[in-house]
Design a protein around this motif. Structure first.
Motif, short mmCIF file in Angstrom:
data_model
loop_
_atom_site.label_atom_id
_atom_site.label_comp_id
_atom_site.label_asym_id
_atom_site.label_seq_id
_atom_site.Cartn_x
_atom_site.Cartn_y
_atom_site.Cartn_z
N GLY A 198 43.12 10.83 -9.16
CA GLY A 198 44.20 9.83 -9.11
C GLY A 198 44.39 9.15 -10.45
N ARG A 199 43.29 8.78 -11.10
CA ARG A 199 43.41 8.14 -12.42
C ARG A 199 44.07 9.08 -13.43
N GLN A 200 43.71 10.36 -13.38
CA GLN A 200 44.30 11.32 -14.31
C GLN A 200 45.79 11.50 -14.03
N PHE A 201 46.15 11.48 -12.75
CA PHE A 201 47.56 11.60 -12.39
C PHE A 201 48.37 10.45 -12.97
N LEU B 163 48.82 10.65 -16.64
CA LEU B 163 49.85 11.63 -16.95
C LEU B 163 51.23 11.01 -16.82
N VAL B 164 51.47 10.33 -15.71
CA VAL B 164 52.77 9.69 -15.49
C VAL B 164 53.05 8.68 -16.60
N ASN B 165 52.04 7.88 -16.94
CA ASN B 165 52.22 6.87 -17.98
C ASN B 165 52.50 7.52 -19.33
N SER B 166 51.82 8.63 -19.62
CA SER B 166 52.03 9.34 -20.89
C SER B 166 53.46 9.85 -20.99
N ILE B 167 53.97 10.41 -19.90
CA ILE B 167 55.35 10.90 -19.88
C ILE B 167 56.32 9.76 -20.16
N ALA B 168 56.10 8.62 -19.50
CA ALA B 168 56.99 7.47 -19.67
C ALA B 168 56.94 6.94 -21.10
N GLU B 169 55.75 6.83 -21.68
CA GLU B 169 55.63 6.26 -23.02
C GLU B 169 56.20 7.20 -24.07
#
Length: 650
Positions: free
Chosen positions: A306-309, A312-318
């Protein structure tokens, strides 16, 4: 004084109860009221319009009590709520995809849609106006009218509404739906001011100042909410110089976290959020059953995935936002840094307007991470000593709850304020201590939120402009103590913050109307208060700043909808198999037969009570299918993708 058709003038409250059943709701800053002899729907005393909550509450009550003579009272001049005619402007788009921002039974026309699928304000305004006319609510509406005070009639047998505007001055009714919504009462802070001629407006007034804003060159915008991002884009796109003031991280909740409009230009971001997988992995207090919950929240491997997911989402947004491109853009990185999307400390939004970040990076915008000190000598004086010249000031300072029509005593009775009597304060403190243990046990991910409680608590109170926190309402709708005593005279829909406003409003309206009409029985007071305490503790742990101010459920709207539907006896499984149920986006059209399903559930309950055998509900299937395949998919796709994004080689 002219008499309302529901007001007998005799003072016979018993006769009033028999002759009239009234609903009242506050929309924006107004209120909606209705009665068997004359239902009244009105937004309260601020600049609000009859929007998503008011319209669907009026229609739903009429569906289940068609004999009602509903009157809708609205302070404004048009339908729409925050999407009223005077509140929208050309670049204002909803941060949700076409097909997701509508009632389940009333499709929206495909017009005013961006290439990424987001909906214009004009389209939403037309939709709500058409809805009011098509369901014969328009002819029941009295515009330019407001409710200034709400009091209880003797012996708690109904409500007295003091009304200003066209028509009657007093309305007496038996039931009240107080649905002013989450964006009713604008927060307008006060600062020292002298020799300052530039207009200072709230963001909700932007639509009425378009002509004046077109003529100016430099504008100051205050705030880090989604409305501030929308306002800054509008001004930059029009070629204005913008000074954007957001309090520093140590004294504020920071800027809102923004999702990109699409994931890699392929999948709409809101389609991803509108899956039950997101509710499962998102740490919702309303999704704590089933194999998915047990894996992702009760095992160390699941929590790690879950933390990795979320990274990943945060990396895409940033990467989409480009915070690292310039020191100026870096000031918009949301808290907590590196995981702002999951925690949504200042809220979550989507860059729904076309080319938002491209316009920001190319525009003449200076971000000031400080506060405003004063307005003196035609300059904005900032806390850090900077002085900014400006032609206009737009305050994107959000909204407070519109409870001002109730006395302080009633606010305490109805669970609307944190200003409690000592005994109640001690009782709720003990309940919340027990609730914190339960939340930590059910959702270990939330045990230690990344932001200090002192910082977010101070920020939440300052931003809200009052001491109002999340209300103490069971299912975010009713007062436990009153309901336990059999009082079915008031509900409070519309105060939950969710991007799925139409669908949440529709299900709340059905639940609330069923409660008012005696078609739904809540549990005992102890169980209701346990649920309230657990929700409020969860909200402030899950969304550190927003959860202290509001009933915030930005990733959790589907699990909230499911909770209400289960109470109503309605099947929550809207897809054909477990994979579709978990991973395909849920649209309002998936719920298009809710009213019929509720009536069928009522019939099944009657048969069950009479001892007759029942067949299974049509289409009902088990939701407990194996999650082995979904987990494998997650491992095969998400983890390598996260590694690839971190490498920065694409």
């Amino acid at each position: 004084m002219a008499k309302h058709p529901c007001h007998s003038g005799s003072g016979d409250i018993g006769a009033l109860h028999n002759r009239c059943q009234a609903i009242a709701r506050m929309e924006s800053s107004f209120s909606v009221f209705g009665s068997r002899c004359g239902d009244v729907t009105q937004p309260s005393r601020a600049a609000g319009r009859l929007g998503w909550n008011g319209l669907i509450n009026a229609k739903t009550y009429l569906d289940l009590a068609p004999e009602v003579n509903l009157i809708i009272i609205d302070q404004g001049t048009s339908f729409g709520g925050v999407w009223g005619a005077d509140k929208i402007y050309p670049s204002l788009y909803a941060q949700i995809k076409f097909g997701q921002f509508e009632y389940s039974f009333y499709p929206m026309r495909r017009e005013g849609i961006t290439n990424d699928g987001y909906i214009s304000g004009e389209t939403i305004h037309r939709y709500l106006t058409d809805f009011a006319h098509d369901f014969h609510l328009a002819e029941r509406t009295r515009f330019n009218t407001s409710v200034t005070n709400v009091t209880r009639l003797p012996n708690g047998r109904g409500w007295r509404l003091d009304v200003e505007g066209e028509g009657n001055k007093v309305v007496e009714c038996a039931k009240l739906i107080y649905a002013s919504g989450a964006t009713s009462h604008a927060v307008i802070p006060k600062w020292p001011k002298s020799n300052f001629d530039a207009p200072i407006i709230h963001s909700q007034e932007t639509g009425t100042h378009l002509g004046a804003l077109a003529k100016v060159k430099r504008v100051t915008v205050l705030g880090g909410a989604k409305s501030a991002f929308d306002t800054v884009f509008f001004l930059l796109d029009a070629g204005k110089k913008v000074d954007w003031v957001i309090r520093p991280d140590e004294s504020g909740s920071g800027p809102v976290a923004l999702m990109p409009p699409t994931i890699f230009g392929i999948v709409n971001s809101m389609d991803v959020i509108a899956t039950r997988f997101m509710a499962t992995i998102g740490a919702s207090i309303m999704a704590t059953e089933g194999p998915g919950y047990r894996f992702f929240h009760q095992t160390s491997v699941g929590r790690m995935l879950g933390r990795q997911f979320w990274k990943l989402v945060n990396s895409i947004a940033e990467r989409h936002s480009g915070y690292s491109r310039t020191p100026n853009a870096e000031k918009l990185r949301p808290l907590p840094h590196g995981n702002g999307i999951f925690w949504a400390n200042a809220g979550l939004g989507a860059a729904s307007v076309p080319n938002f970040w491209k316009v920001f990076h190319a525009g003449d915008c200076t971000v000031h991470r400080t506060g405003i000190k004063s307005f003196i000598d035609n300059k904005v004086h900032l806390d850090n000593g900077t002085q900014v010249e400006t032609d206009y000031v737009v305050l994107c300072t959000g909204f407070d709850k519109s409870y001002h029509t109730f006395s302080p005593e009633l606010q305490r009775t109805f669970g609307l304020t944190t200003d409690l009597d000592p005994a109640d304060k001690e009782r709720w403190a003990k309940a919340e201590a027990r609730a914190e243990e339960a939340v930590d046990r059910k959702l270990p991910t939330l045990r230690n939120p990344p932001l200090s409680s002192g910082q977010v608590e101070s920020s939440a109170h300052r931003e809200a402009g009052s001491n109002h926190g999340p209300s103490r309402h069971y299912r975010r709708l009713i007062v436990p103590g009153m309901a336990a005593e059999g009082d079915r005279t008031i509900v409070f829909p519309g105060f939950i913050h969710s991007i799925y406003t139409p669908m949440v409003s529709e299900v709340q309206a059905l639940w609330g109307t069923a409660f008012l009409l005696g078609l739904l029985d809540p549990p005992g007071q102890a169980e209701m208060e346990r649920e309230v305490a657990e929700w409020n503790v969860w909200a402030r742990k899950r969304y550190p700043a927003q959860g202290r101010k509001h009933a915030y459920a930005i990733f959790d709207f589907l699990s909230y909808i499911d909770t209400l539907l289960k109470d109503l006896g309605i099947n929550t499984r809207r897809k054909q198999n477990v994979l579709a149920h978990l991973f395909l986006p849920t649209y309002p059209r998936d719920f298009h037969n809710l009213l019929e399903e509720f009536k069928e559930a009522q019939e099944r309950t009657k048969l069950q009570q009479s001892g007759m055998a029942l067949e299974a509900a049509p289409g009902k299937t088990s939701a407990s299918g194996s999650l082995v395949l979904p987990v494998v998919i997650f491992l095969v796709i998400a983890v390598p993708l996260a590694t690839w994004l971190r490498s920065g080689t694409y």
